[in-house]
Design a protein around this motif. Structure first.
Motif, PDB file in Angstrom:
ATOM      1  N   ILE A 109      -5.323   2.960  -0.129  1.00 47.94           N
ATOM      2  CA  ILE A 109      -3.928   3.338   0.130  1.00 47.94           C
ATOM      3  C   ILE A 109      -3.087   3.106  -1.129  1.00 47.94           C
ATOM      4  N   ALA A 110      -3.345   2.006  -1.828  1.00 45.77           N
ATOM      5  CA  ALA A 110      -2.599   1.706  -3.065  1.00 45.77           C
ATOM      6  C   ALA A 110      -2.846   2.807  -4.100  1.00 45.77           C
ATOM      7  N   TRP A 111      -4.095   3.207  -4.230  1.00 47.21           N
ATOM      8  CA  TRP A 111      -4.474   4.240  -5.203  1.00 47.21           C
ATOM      9  C   TRP A 111      -3.791   5.565  -4.838  1.00 47.21           C
ATOM     10  N   ASP A 112      -3.781   5.876  -3.529  1.00 42.30           N
ATOM     11  CA  ASP A 112      -3.138   7.115  -3.086  1.00 42.30           C
ATOM     12  C   ASP A 112      -1.627   7.063  -3.328  1.00 42.30           C
ATOM     13  N   ARG A 113      -1.024   5.907  -3.062  1.00 39.72           N
ATOM     14  CA  ARG A 113       0.425   5.786  -3.280  1.00 39.72           C
ATOM     15  C   ARG A 113       0.765   5.903  -4.755  1.00 39.72           C
ATOM     16  N   TYR A 114      -0.110   5.370  -5.609  1.00 36.61           N
ATOM     17  CA  TYR A 114       0.097   5.503  -7.056  1.00 36.61           C
ATOM     18  C   TYR A 114       0.178   6.991  -7.409  1.00 36.61           C
ATOM     19  N   HIS A 115      -0.737   7.784  -6.850  1.00 36.03           N
ATOM     20  CA  HIS A 115      -0.724   9.220  -7.143  1.00 36.03           C
ATOM     21  C   HIS A 115       0.494   9.897  -6.542  1.00 36.03           C
ATOM     22  N   GLN A 116       0.874   9.495  -5.324  1.00 34.33           N
ATOM     23  CA  GLN A 116       2.057  10.090  -4.684  1.00 34.33           C
ATOM     24  C   GLN A 116       3.304   9.882  -5.523  1.00 34.33           C
ATOM     25  N   TYR A 117       3.511   8.632  -5.963  1.00 31.81           N
ATOM     26  CA  TYR A 117       4.786   8.303  -6.612  1.00 31.81           C
ATOM     27  C   TYR A 117       4.756   8.456  -8.124  1.00 31.81           C
ATOM     28  N   CYS A 118       3.586   8.233  -8.752  1.00 33.13           N
ATOM     29  CA  CYS A 118       3.576   8.216 -10.219  1.00 33.13           C
ATOM     30  C   CYS A 118       3.038   9.497 -10.833  1.00 33.13           C
ATOM     31  N   THR A 119       1.992  10.076 -10.245  1.00 33.32           N
ATOM     32  CA  THR A 119       1.476  11.304 -10.876  1.00 33.32           C
ATOM     33  C   THR A 119       1.863  12.530 -10.046  1.00 33.32           C
ATOM     34  N   ARG A 120       2.528  12.274  -8.916  1.00 31.10           N
ATOM     35  CA  ARG A 120       2.997  13.357  -8.042  1.00 31.10           C
ATOM     36  C   ARG A 120       1.873  14.302  -7.633  1.00 31.10           C
ATOM     37  N   ILE A 187     -12.507  -5.847  -7.425  1.00 27.55           N
ATOM     38  CA  ILE A 187     -12.079  -4.499  -7.830  1.00 27.55           C
ATOM     39  C   ILE A 187     -10.860  -4.059  -7.007  1.00 27.55           C
ATOM     40  N   GLN A 188     -10.874  -4.369  -5.719  1.00 26.80           N
ATOM     41  CA  GLN A 188      -9.775  -3.949  -4.840  1.00 26.80           C
ATOM     42  C   GLN A 188      -8.467  -4.637  -5.216  1.00 26.80           C
ATOM     43  N   VAL A 189      -8.555  -5.939  -5.555  1.00 28.90           N
ATOM     44  CA  VAL A 189      -7.338  -6.652  -5.967  1.00 28.90           C
ATOM     45  C   VAL A 189      -6.793  -6.019  -7.249  1.00 28.90           C
ATOM     46  N   PHE A 190      -7.684  -5.671  -8.160  1.00 30.19           N
ATOM     47  CA  PHE A 190      -7.258  -5.044  -9.416  1.00 30.19           C
ATOM     48  C   PHE A 190      -6.565  -3.700  -9.146  1.00 30.19           C
ATOM     49  N   VAL A 191      -7.160  -2.884  -8.255  1.00 28.83           N
ATOM     50  CA  VAL A 191      -6.578  -1.571  -7.940  1.00 28.83           C
ATOM     51  C   VAL A 191      -5.192  -1.742  -7.293  1.00 28.83           C
ATOM     52  N   VAL A 192      -5.101  -2.671  -6.337  1.00 35.04           N
ATOM     53  CA  VAL A 192      -3.823  -2.896  -5.646  1.00 35.04           C
ATOM     54  C   VAL A 192      -2.773  -3.376  -6.650  1.00 35.04           C
ATOM     55  N   MET A 193      -3.178  -4.328  -7.504  1.00 36.92           N
ATOM     56  CA  MET A 193      -2.231  -4.904  -8.469  1.00 36.92           C
ATOM     57  C   MET A 193      -1.735  -3.838  -9.437  1.00 36.92           C
ATOM     58  N   SER A 194      -2.654  -3.092 -10.036  1.00 39.65           N
ATOM     59  CA  SER A 194      -2.222  -2.133 -11.057  1.00 39.65           C
ATOM     60  C   SER A 194      -1.472  -0.950 -10.446  1.00 39.65           C
ATOM     61  N   SER A 195      -1.880  -0.527  -9.233  1.00 38.13           N
ATOM     62  CA  SER A 195      -1.179   0.606  -8.612  1.00 38.13           C
ATOM     63  C   SER A 195       0.269   0.252  -8.313  1.00 38.13           C
ATOM     64  N   TYR A 196       0.467  -0.910  -7.673  1.00 38.09           N
ATOM     65  CA  TYR A 196       1.845  -1.253  -7.289  1.00 38.09           C
ATOM     66  C   TYR A 196       2.692  -1.644  -8.498  1.00 38.09           C
ATOM     67  N   GLN A 197       2.034  -2.082  -9.576  1.00 35.39           N
ATOM     68  CA  GLN A 197       2.784  -2.371 -10.802  1.00 35.39           C
ATOM     69  C   GLN A 197       3.374  -1.067 -11.355  1.00 35.39           C
ATOM     70  N   SER A 198       2.543  -0.030 -11.398  1.00 40.94           N
ATOM     71  CA  SER A 198       3.023   1.269 -11.887  1.00 40.94           C
ATOM     72  C   SER A 198       4.104   1.827 -10.961  1.00 40.94           C
ATOM     73  N   ILE A 199       3.879   1.662  -9.645  1.00 38.29           N
ATOM     74  CA  ILE A 199       4.862   2.165  -8.674  1.00 38.29           C
ATOM     75  C   ILE A 199       6.194   1.431  -8.853  1.00 38.29           C
ATOM     76  N   SER A 200       6.095   0.105  -9.097  1.00 39.00           N
ATOM     77  CA  SER A 200       7.311  -0.688  -9.267  1.00 39.00           C
ATOM     78  C   SER A 200       8.106  -0.205 -10.480  1.00 39.00           C
ATOM     79  N   GLN A 201       7.391   0.091 -11.580  1.00 38.77           N
ATOM     80  CA  GLN A 201       8.080   0.607 -12.773  1.00 38.77           C
ATOM     81  C   GLN A 201       8.743   1.940 -12.476  1.00 38.77           C
ATOM     82  N   LYS A 202       8.043   2.771 -11.716  1.00 40.25           N
ATOM     83  CA  LYS A 202       8.588   4.092 -11.358  1.00 40.25           C
ATOM     84  C   LYS A 202       9.854   3.931 -10.520  1.00 40.25           C
ATOM     85  N   PHE A 203       9.808   3.010  -9.540  1.00 36.93           N
ATOM     86  CA  PHE A 203      10.965   2.774  -8.675  1.00 36.93           C
ATOM     87  C   PHE A 203      12.156   2.278  -9.496  1.00 36.93           C
TER      88      PHE A 203
END
Ligand SMILES: CC1=C(/C=C/C(C)=C/C=C/C(C)=C/C=O)C(C)(C)CCC1
Length: 295
Positions: A109-120, A187-203
Motif C-alpha cells: 500500500i505504501a508503494w502504491d501510495r508513493y506512485h499515486q502521490y509522487c509519480t502520479r 525490506i517492508q520497513v524500508f519500503v514503508v519508510m522511504s515511500s512515506y518520506q517521499s509522500i511527506s515531501q510532496k505534501f
C-alpha cells in the motif's frame, strides 16, 4: 469456565483471564472492522479499484490474524489447548501466514501510495493481482518452513496459542530467523519508510496533506517491532530468562494490528471511507479520485 486445568507457569488466574479477554477483544474488533472493509469492497462497485484491492487484501490477512486471536482467547478461557499437536502446527502456520501477509500488504500500500502521490501513476489490475498472488505465495513459503523443520512452531508461554518457538535459540532457529525477518520485515520497513518520506515531501510542497504520512510507519513498528526485538533477543540470550508475562506482550501487541489497520487504511482513507459509508447507509456519495496516469 473450566478451572480443573493447572495454570501455565508464571501466570495467575487473573493474568490468564485478562490476557484471554485482551485476545477476545482484539479478535472480535478485528473481525468486525476487517469484515466491514471486505464486505464493502465486495458490495460497492465504485470501491473495486486496483489500489483498493490492496486494502481489501490487507483486510483479508488481518481477519486471519483476528481468527487466530479469537481461537487463542477461547483456549485461554478453557486454560488448555484443545486441538492437539496437529492443531498447534496448523494454528502456528495460519497465524504466521496471515501476519506476514499483513506486513507485506502494508508495504504494498505504501508503494502504491508513493506512485499515486509522487509519480502520479495509477496501479493496474494486472499488477495488483500479480502483487497479491506473489505476497500469498511468498509468505506461504516462509510459514511452511517451520512445519518441515526449518524453525519450529510451539506453544506460547500462556500455552493456549502456537507460534514460532523462540525459546530454543539454536542454530536452526537463528538460520531461519535472519533471512525470514529480512525478507518479511526488513525490506517492508524500508519500503514503508522511504515511500512515506517521499509522500511527506510532496505534501509539504503542495501544502495539501491528504493524511499524516508518519502514522503508518509508527503503527507498523509499534505492532511488530516488539516481536522483532524479542525474537532477536532470543537468538543471543536464553528467552526463558525473560518473564513469561513480558514475553506475552509481543504477541498481544502484534494482534492489535488488525484493529489499527482498518482505521488507517480503510476508514482513514478518503477513497475507501465513502464506499463503506455507502454500504452501511445505502447513501451514494462521490468517491474522490486522484487524477493519475496508468502504471
Ligand atoms: C518472528 C519475527 C517476525 C514475525 C512474527 C510473526 C509473524 C508473528 C506472528 C505471531 C502470531 C500470529 C502469534 C500468535 O499468537 C517479524 C515481525 C517478521 C520480525 C522478526 C521476528
Amino acid at each position: 469456565m473450566v478451572s480443573s486445568y493447572p495454570l501455565p507457569e508464571g501466570f495467575s488466574d487473573f493474568d490468564v483471564f485478562s490476557l484471554g479477554s485482551c485476545l477476545l477483544v482484539e479478535g472480535l474488533l478485528g473481525f468486525f472492522l476487517n469484515g466491514l472493509t471486505i464486505v464493502s469492497f465486495l458490495k460497492v462497485r465504485e470501491l473495486r479499484t486496483p489500489s483498493n484491492f490492496l486494502v481489501f487484501s490487507l483486510a483479508m490477512a488481518d481477519i486471519g490474524i483476528s481468527m487466530n486471536a479469537t481461537i487463542a482467547a477461547f483456549s485461554s478461557f478453557l486454560r488448555y489447548w484443545p486441538y492437539g499437536s496437529d492443531g498447534c502446527q496448523t494454528h502456528g502456520f495460519q497465524g504466521f501466514l496471515t501476519a506476514l501477509a499483513s506486513i507485506h500488504f502494508l508495504a504494498a500500500i505504501a508503494w502504491d501510495r508513493y506512485h499515486q502521490y509522487c509519480t502520479r501513476t495509477k496501479l493496474q489490475w494486472s499488477s495488483a493481482i500479480c502483487l497479491v498472488a506473489f505476497v500469498w505465495l511468498f509468505t506461504a513459503f516462509w510459514s511452511a518452513m517451520p512445519l518441515i523443520g526449518w524453525g519450529e512452531y510451539d506453544y506460547e508461554p500462556l500455552r493456549t496459542c502456537c507460534t514460532l518457538d523462540i525459546t530454543k535459540g539454536d542454530r536452526n532457529y537463528v538460520s531461519y530467523l535472519i533471512p525470514m525477518s529480512i525478507f518479511n520485515m526488513g525490506i517492508q520497513v524500508f519500503v514503508v519508510m522511504s515511500s512515506y518520506q517521499s509522500i511527506s515531501q510532496k505534501f509539504k510542497k503542495t501544502g495539501n496533506p491528504r493524511f499524516n504520512p508518519s502514522t503508518p510507519l509508527k503503527a507498523m513498528l509499534g505492532c511488530w517491532g516488539p516481536y522483532g526485538i524479542l525474537a532477536y533477543y532470543a537468538a543471543v540470550e536464553n528467552a526463558n530468562l525473560v518473564s513469561p508475562k513480558l514475553r506475552m506482550i509481543a504477541p498481544i501487541l502484534a494482534k492489535t494490528s488488525p484493529t489499527i489497520n482498518p482505521f488507517l487504511y480503510a476508514l482513514g482513507n478518503e477513497n475507501y471511507r465513502g464506499g463503506i459509508w455507502q454500504f452501511v447507509t445505502g447513501e451514494k456519495i462521490d468517491v474522490p479520485q486522484i487524477e493519475n496516469k496508468s502504471k
